[in-house]
Design an enzyme around this catalytic site. Structure first.
Site, mmCIF file in Angstrom:
data_model
loop_
_atom_site.group_PDB
_atom_site.id
_atom_site.type_symbol
_atom_site.label_atom_id
_atom_site.label_comp_id
_atom_site.label_asym_id
_atom_site.label_seq_id
_atom_site.Cartn_x
_atom_site.Cartn_y
_atom_site.Cartn_z
ATOM 1 N N ALA A 1 18.666 3.312 -24.525
ATOM 2 C CA ALA A 1 19.836 4.063 -24.041
ATOM 3 C C ALA A 1 19.421 4.990 -22.902
ATOM 4 C CB ALA A 1 20.459 4.850 -25.189
ATOM 5 N N ARG B 1 8.494 3.006 -14.142
ATOM 6 C CA ARG B 1 7.339 3.321 -13.285
ATOM 7 C C ARG B 1 7.342 4.767 -12.799
ATOM 8 N NH1 ARG B 1 6.797 -0.640 -8.353
ATOM 9 N NH2 ARG B 1 9.003 -1.079 -8.608
ATOM 10 N N ARG C 1 4.421 -2.386 -11.289
ATOM 11 C CA ARG C 1 5.050 -2.791 -12.546
ATOM 12 C C ARG C 1 4.011 -3.233 -13.573
ATOM 13 N NH1 ARG C 1 8.359 -4.828 -8.431
ATOM 14 N NH2 ARG C 1 10.432 -3.889 -8.376
ATOM 15 N N ASP D 1 16.783 -8.339 -6.819
ATOM 16 C CA ASP D 1 16.003 -8.458 -5.580
ATOM 17 C C ASP D 1 16.868 -9.070 -4.470
ATOM 18 O OD1 ASP D 1 13.754 -7.355 -6.816
ATOM 19 O OD2 ASP D 1 13.116 -9.303 -7.593
ATOM 20 N N ARG E 1 19.208 -6.467 -3.138
ATOM 21 C CA ARG E 1 18.516 -5.576 -2.184
ATOM 22 C C ARG E 1 18.401 -6.253 -0.814
ATOM 23 N NH1 ARG E 1 14.356 -3.408 -6.801
ATOM 24 N NH2 ARG E 1 15.647 -1.607 -7.356
ATOM 25 N N HIS F 1 8.706 -10.846 -10.163
ATOM 26 C CA HIS F 1 9.343 -9.566 -9.824
ATOM 27 C C HIS F 1 8.243 -8.557 -9.470
ATOM 28 C CE1 HIS F 1 12.503 -6.682 -9.680
ATOM 29 N NE2 HIS F 1 12.139 -6.014 -10.756
HETATM 30 N N1 APR Z 1 13.070 0.928 -29.145
HETATM 31 C C1 APR Z 1 14.218 1.266 -28.538
HETATM 32 N N2 APR Z 1 14.262 2.028 -27.423
HETATM 33 C C2 APR Z 1 13.103 2.442 -26.917
HETATM 34 C C3 APR Z 1 11.861 2.091 -27.487
HETATM 35 C C4 APR Z 1 11.871 1.302 -28.656
HETATM 36 N N3 APR Z 1 10.750 0.926 -29.287
HETATM 37 N N4 APR Z 1 10.893 2.668 -26.737
HETATM 38 C C5 APR Z 1 11.474 3.304 -25.720
HETATM 39 N N5 APR Z 1 12.827 3.180 -25.822
HETATM 40 C C6 APR Z 1 13.854 3.751 -24.985
HETATM 41 C C7 APR Z 1 13.561 5.180 -24.519
HETATM 42 O O1 APR Z 1 13.774 6.122 -25.570
HETATM 43 C C8 APR Z 1 14.515 5.336 -23.357
HETATM 44 O O2 APR Z 1 15.761 5.882 -23.767
HETATM 45 O O3 APR Z 1 14.002 3.039 -23.764
HETATM 46 C C9 APR Z 1 14.727 3.891 -22.865
HETATM 47 C C10 APR Z 1 14.221 3.650 -21.470
HETATM 48 O O4 APR Z 1 15.009 4.387 -20.615
HETATM 49 P P1 APR Z 1 14.462 5.108 -19.292
HETATM 50 O O5 APR Z 1 13.202 5.837 -19.610
HETATM 51 O O6 APR Z 1 15.593 5.840 -18.692
HETATM 52 O O7 APR Z 1 14.036 3.867 -18.383
HETATM 53 P P2 APR Z 1 14.988 2.975 -17.469
HETATM 54 O O8 APR Z 1 15.043 3.543 -16.100
HETATM 55 O O9 APR Z 1 16.252 2.693 -18.185
HETATM 56 O O10 APR Z 1 14.110 1.648 -17.357
HETATM 57 C C11 APR Z 1 13.920 0.814 -18.486
HETATM 58 O O11 APR Z 1 13.771 -1.180 -17.178
HETATM 59 O O12 APR Z 1 13.729 -1.420 -14.881
HETATM 60 C C12 APR Z 1 12.962 -1.395 -16.046
HETATM 61 O O13 APR Z 1 10.784 -0.569 -15.333
HETATM 62 C C13 APR Z 1 11.957 -0.253 -16.040
HETATM 63 O O14 APR Z 1 10.739 -0.959 -17.983
HETATM 64 C C14 APR Z 1 11.718 -0.057 -17.510
HETATM 65 C C15 APR Z 1 13.071 -0.399 -18.124
#
Ligand code: APR
Length: 312
Positions: free
Chosen positions: A10, A82, A88, A148, A151, A175
């Site tokens: 989320a 990242r 990545r 991609d 973009r 990617h």
């Molecule tokens: N189970 C469920 N949710 C999890 C878990 C897990 N085991 N571990 C981490 N999370 C949740 C985090 O709590 C966080 O809310 O995944 C969410 C990731 O959200 P963000 O940190 O906002 O990252 P975001 O920008 O959404 O990117 C998510 O997509 O584009 C890719 O590189 C990016 O790998 C990353 C992913």
């Protein structure tokens, strides 16, 4: 019956996906995260926008995988994004543990969902999701090429000062920095950009596309892109749920296509109700095939790391 779309994670991307799925009335949404309260709070907030945005989707936030039971589509965005200076692949070990755990829990409650993976490093994480889920190859798809290509389309439209919607583009490959934007298959209202721009212009836009994610990471300093990634996922979700049979560049399991086996790689696919209905093999020039082979070799390395991770 309404379709059920589960979004794991989320965070920035997951919330964008949940929001767009609801706004487009594509089905009911379950938003799940390990952090307590956050998915529940965001789901309630989104649900309360329903009467304003005019949607009927029910949005549930949860930390319990029982609520994901019988999902039609599961979008995995869980993981860490990242930081500036990281590529990545630096995320592999952290996100592999997360994606494995999430996939096992999803599969304990849904029999044959279509899984769309977003977590990076994408090609490796979608391979991992397929290995762990045991799902057929048409049901496990990575989101990369749509983003991609979006973009690349954007940079072309800005360069030519023309409408974004007239530009179509195809970006194939992994990617990562060796992804393969395809100028020959990039058009403005059917006119190839090779007829509209100089070689130098095209090279500059290709390079900016390859670094498109890093450009945004560098600007944000904390987190990575989420608006275009979320919109890209929802384009795929819509193609599947409305059985649109769209031809989109997606990360798919290759079994000999383009000369590669047992890797996940960005290729044009037909996307509809059954997930990936077919992979389209383009007739490539020797230079294009060389670029594809370089990118596939890079992907293969990260997949070997995943296989090593799975053996431990
Ligand atoms: N189970 C469920 N949710 C999890 C878990 C897990 N085991 N571990 C981490 N999370 C949740 C985090 O709590 C966080 O809310 O995944 C969410 C990731 O959200 P963000 O940190 O906002 O990252 P975001 O920008 O959404 O990117 C998510 O997509 O584009 C890719 O590189 C990016 O790998 C990353 C992913």
């Amino acid at each position: 019956m309404r379709k059920k779309i589960t979004v794991v994670g989320a965070g920035q991307v997951g919330t964008t996906v949940a929001q767009l799925v609801a706004y487009k009335n594509l089905g009911n949404v379950v938003l799940i995260d390990i952090i307590e309260g956050v998915p529940q709070g965001k789901a309630l907030d989104l649900q309360q926008s329903g009467c304003l945005q005019v949607f009927d989707s029910i949005v549930v936030g949860t930390n319990d995988y029982k609520d994901t039971a019988d999902s039609d589509i599961v979008v995995i965005t869980a993981g860490v994004p990242r930081k500036p200076g990281q590529d990545r692949a630096d995320l592999l070990n952290i996100n592999a543990k997360i994606v494995k755990d999430v996939t096992e829990k999803i599969m304990a409650h849904s029999k044959d969902p279509i899984i769309i993976v977003v977590s990076n490093p994408l090609d490796a994480m979608v391979y991992l999701a397929k290995e762990v889920s045991g799902l057929s190859r048409n049901h496990v798809i990575g989101m990369a090429g749509v983003l991609d290509s979006a973009r690349f389309r954007t940079f072309v439209a800005l360069e030519l000062n023309c409408s974004l919607v007239d530009v179509d583009a195809m970006v194939l490959g992994g990617h990562g920095d060796s992804m393969v934007p395809m100028p020959r298959y990039t058009t403005v209202s059917g006119i190839s950009i090779t007829d509209l721009m100089s070689v130098e212009q095209i090279e500059r836009l290709v390079e900016r596309t390859r670094k498109g994610g890093a450009e945004i990471v560098g600007l944000l300093k904390n987190g990575s892109a989420f608006l275009a990634p979320g919109a890209s996922v929802v384009k795929m979700v819509e193609a599947i749920l409305r059985d649109k049979r769209r031809i989109l560049p997606c990360t798919a399991h290759l079994d000999g296509e383009y000369g590669w086996k047992d890797i996940f790689f960005g290729v044009p696919v037909e996307l509809g109700a059954h997930g990936i209905d077919k992979i389209i093999e383009l007739k490539l020039t020797p230079d294009e095939q060389k670029a594809i082979d370089k990118s596939a070799a890079d992907v293969k390395k990260t997949i070997e790391e995943v296989n090593a991770f799975l053996k431990n």
